[in-house]
Scaffold this motif. Structure first.
Motif, PDB file in Angstrom:
ATOM      1  N   ASP A  14      44.313  -1.174  12.836  1.00  0.00           N
ATOM      2  CA  ASP A  14      43.821  -2.215  13.840  1.00  0.00           C
ATOM      3  C   ASP A  14      43.283  -1.550  15.294  1.00  0.00           C
ATOM      4  O   ASP A  14      42.409  -1.919  15.699  1.00  0.00           O
ATOM      5  N   PRO A  15      44.157  -0.493  15.575  1.00  0.00           N
ATOM      6  CA  PRO A  15      43.951  -0.180  17.000  1.00  0.00           C
ATOM      7  C   PRO A  15      42.620   0.775  17.034  1.00  0.00           C
ATOM      8  O   PRO A  15      41.767   0.738  17.793  1.00  0.00           O
ATOM      9  N   ILE A  16      42.220   1.154  15.973  1.00  0.00           N
ATOM     10  CA  ILE A  16      41.082   2.328  15.767  1.00  0.00           C
ATOM     11  C   ILE A  16      40.238   1.742  15.035  1.00  0.00           C
ATOM     12  O   ILE A  16      38.905   1.168  15.575  1.00  0.00           O
ATOM     13  N   PHE A  17      40.239   1.547  13.805  1.00  0.00           N
ATOM     14  CA  PHE A  17      39.119   0.769  12.776  1.00  0.00           C
ATOM     15  C   PHE A  17      39.051  -0.637  13.035  1.00  0.00           C
ATOM     16  O   PHE A  17      37.885  -0.955  13.069  1.00  0.00           O
ATOM     17  N   GLY A  18      39.914  -1.171  13.481  1.00  0.00           N
ATOM     18  CA  GLY A  18      39.663  -2.723  13.856  1.00  0.00           C
ATOM     19  C   GLY A  18      38.777  -2.799  14.824  1.00  0.00           C
ATOM     20  O   GLY A  18      38.020  -3.584  15.155  1.00  0.00           O
ATOM     21  N   LYS A  19      39.137  -1.818  16.111  1.00  0.00           N
ATOM     22  CA  LYS A  19      38.359  -1.961  17.121  1.00  0.00           C
ATOM     23  C   LYS A  19      36.730  -1.710  16.964  1.00  0.00           C
ATOM     24  O   LYS A  19      35.716  -2.163  17.397  1.00  0.00           O
ATOM     25  N   LEU A 182      59.117  -2.195  20.523  1.00  0.00           N
ATOM     26  CA  LEU A 182      58.278  -1.310  19.900  1.00  0.00           C
ATOM     27  C   LEU A 182      57.108  -2.487  19.069  1.00  0.00           C
ATOM     28  O   LEU A 182      56.012  -2.244  18.927  1.00  0.00           O
ATOM     29  N   SER A 183      57.796  -3.212  18.282  1.00  0.00           N
ATOM     30  CA  SER A 183      56.727  -4.319  17.453  1.00  0.00           C
ATOM     31  C   SER A 183      55.990  -4.917  18.427  1.00  0.00           C
ATOM     32  O   SER A 183      54.780  -4.973  18.089  1.00  0.00           O
ATOM     33  N   SER A 184      56.415  -5.341  19.771  1.00  0.00           N
ATOM     34  CA  SER A 184      55.464  -6.184  20.590  1.00  0.00           C
ATOM     35  C   SER A 184      54.209  -5.000  20.879  1.00  0.00           C
ATOM     36  O   SER A 184      53.140  -5.462  21.212  1.00  0.00           O
ATOM     37  N   LEU A 185      54.618  -3.945  21.154  1.00  0.00           N
ATOM     38  CA  LEU A 185      53.563  -2.779  21.703  1.00  0.00           C
ATOM     39  C   LEU A 185      52.611  -2.683  20.598  1.00  0.00           C
ATOM     40  O   LEU A 185      51.541  -2.540  20.839  1.00  0.00           O
ATOM     41  N   ILE A 186      53.188  -2.548  19.258  1.00  0.00           N
ATOM     42  CA  ILE A 186      52.315  -2.306  18.272  1.00  0.00           C
ATOM     43  C   ILE A 186      51.459  -3.424  18.014  1.00  0.00           C
ATOM     44  O   ILE A 186      50.140  -3.359  17.808  1.00  0.00           O
ATOM     45  N   PHE A 187      51.668  -4.700  18.233  1.00  0.00           N
ATOM     46  CA  PHE A 187      51.189  -5.938  18.168  1.00  0.00           C
ATOM     47  C   PHE A 187      49.878  -6.008  19.448  1.00  0.00           C
ATOM     48  O   PHE A 187      48.891  -6.287  19.096  1.00  0.00           O
ATOM     49  N   GLY A 188      50.541  -5.374  20.680  1.00  0.00           N
ATOM     50  CA  GLY A 188      49.304  -5.251  21.712  1.00  0.00           C
ATOM     51  C   GLY A 188      48.217  -4.257  21.165  1.00  0.00           C
ATOM     52  O   GLY A 188      47.189  -4.208  21.584  1.00  0.00           O
ATOM     53  N   LEU A 189      48.808  -3.221  20.675  1.00  0.00           N
ATOM     54  CA  LEU A 189      47.690  -2.110  20.314  1.00  0.00           C
ATOM     55  C   LEU A 189      46.676  -2.468  19.425  1.00  0.00           C
ATOM     56  O   LEU A 189      45.734  -2.497  19.347  1.00  0.00           O
ATOM     57  N   ALA A 190      47.042  -3.411  18.509  1.00  0.00           N
ATOM     58  CA  ALA A 190      46.167  -4.386  17.631  1.00  0.00           C
ATOM     59  C   ALA A 190      45.036  -5.079  18.207  1.00  0.00           C
ATOM     60  O   ALA A 190      44.197  -5.483  17.577  1.00  0.00           O
ATOM     61  N   HIS A 191      45.353  -5.482  19.464  1.00  0.00           N
ATOM     62  CA  HIS A 191      44.586  -6.104  20.152  1.00  0.00           C
ATOM     63  C   HIS A 191      43.560  -5.491  21.480  1.00  0.00           C
ATOM     64  O   HIS A 191      43.133  -6.029  22.277  1.00  0.00           O
ATOM     65  N   THR A 192      43.543  -4.193  21.315  1.00  0.00           N
ATOM     66  CA  THR A 192      42.922  -3.375  22.326  1.00  0.00           C
ATOM     67  C   THR A 192      41.545  -3.472  22.381  1.00  0.00           C
ATOM     68  O   THR A 192      40.797  -3.493  23.213  1.00  0.00           O
ATOM     69  N   TYR A 193      40.723  -4.291  21.363  1.00  0.00           N
ATOM     70  CA  TYR A 193      39.482  -4.533  21.328  1.00  0.00           C
ATOM     71  C   TYR A 193      39.041  -5.634  22.422  1.00  0.00           C
ATOM     72  O   TYR A 193      38.017  -6.029  22.657  1.00  0.00           O
ATOM     73  N   GLY A 198      43.863  -8.025  27.602  1.00  0.00           N
ATOM     74  CA  GLY A 198      44.062  -8.678  26.366  1.00  0.00           C
ATOM     75  C   GLY A 198      44.958  -7.957  25.679  1.00  0.00           C
ATOM     76  O   GLY A 198      45.867  -8.839  25.078  1.00  0.00           O
ATOM     77  N   ALA A 199      45.305  -6.607  25.591  1.00  0.00           N
ATOM     78  CA  ALA A 199      46.143  -6.137  25.001  1.00  0.00           C
ATOM     79  C   ALA A 199      47.458  -6.231  25.471  1.00  0.00           C
ATOM     80  O   ALA A 199      48.459  -6.313  24.818  1.00  0.00           O
ATOM     81  N   MET A 200      47.795  -6.610  26.807  1.00  0.00           N
ATOM     82  CA  MET A 200      48.933  -6.751  27.648  1.00  0.00           C
ATOM     83  C   MET A 200      49.189  -8.081  27.346  1.00  0.00           C
ATOM     84  O   MET A 200      50.431  -8.461  27.182  1.00  0.00           O
TER      85      MET A 200
END
Length: 244
Positions: A14-19, A182-193, A198-200
């Motif tokens: 999600d953070p890399i390929f999803g973006k 940690l799970s919330s930070l990972i969820f935020g990373l998934a929305h870096t696009y 938006g990620a925050m």
């Protein structure tokens, strides 16, 4: 092994390929406004594929579904007499009620007074990623309903049920707060696009959904609320006439 693969998916895909997938979608959308539906289908397929992997792991390791919060009746786990936990429970449940009221009111306003959303739509158009992502045609809005349900169900299973179950054993900790953060930070990373802002926002929302899960001891309320939040996207953009 399957749990590690799933964690790697959440940390990398999600953070890399999803973006990268989103940026490719934006480039196509600029040339062809009908690209949204294809992107929606891709998103649906990826999320359900990840959930399939989750349930394969659950079946392989014989994990009870209740360990993932898949139970109908909330137990209000934090309402245990501790004043702090009671306050957390009251705040979370109060926010659920508040959002439900706001959602109903906004839906009625959208039907009876469409101009109410003109200001909101202008603000949204200033945020590029949202303008690209949200549906504008009738067909897109119909498919968006399935996107919203998919996100509500799949993301809660992946980022709340799975991570809140797996992270404590992976990190050898009993602290739910470490897993929550940690799970919330990972969820935020998934929305870096969506950019830093938006990620925050996603990280903050992830914390709230984790609290909701902890309070009710069920993932079902989070699925419902998450779906409703995403369904609001149907109201956010002006309709675009489709070419016949």
């Amino acid at each position: 092994m399957l749990f590690i693969m799933l964690l790697a998916f959440l940390l990398v895909y999600d953070p890399i390929f999803g973006k990268m997938m989103f940026e490719r979608f934006v480039r196509k959308l600029i040339r062809n406004q009908t690209t949204r539906v294809s992107y929606y289908y891709e998103t649906i397929a990826v999320l359900w594929g990840a959930v399939l992997l989750l349930f394969l792991a659950v079946w392989q390791y014989k994990v009870p579904l209740t360990e993932l919060g898949l139970q109908k009746v909330p137990t209000f786990n934090l309402l245990d007499g501790n004043p702090l936990n009671a306050w957390i429970s009251a705040i979370v449940l109060g926010l659920i009620l508040l959002y439900g009221i706001v959602f109903v009111v906004n839906t009625l306003l959208f039907v009876w007074k469409p101009h109410y959303f003109e200001k909101i739509q202008k603000e949204i158009e200033e945020e590029g990623y949202t303008t690209y992502l949200l549906p504008t045609s009738t067909k897109e809005k119909c498919v968006w309903v399935f996107v919203s349900i998919t996100a509500g169900v799949c993301e809660e299973l992946l980022y709340r049920s799975f991570l809140m179950y797996y992270l404590p054993s992976l990190l050898d900790t009993q602290s739910v707060w470490i897993s929550l953060i940690l799970s919330s930070l990972i969820f935020g990373l998934a929305h870096t696009y969506q950019g830093v802002k938006g990620a925050m926002k996603a990280t903050t929302l992830g914390m709230y959904f984790c609290l909701l899960y902890l309070v009710t001891d069920s993932i079902i309320p989070g699925m419902i609320l998450h779906t409703l939040i995403d369904l609001a996207g149907v109201f956010m953009m002006k309709s675009r006439k489709e070419k016949s």
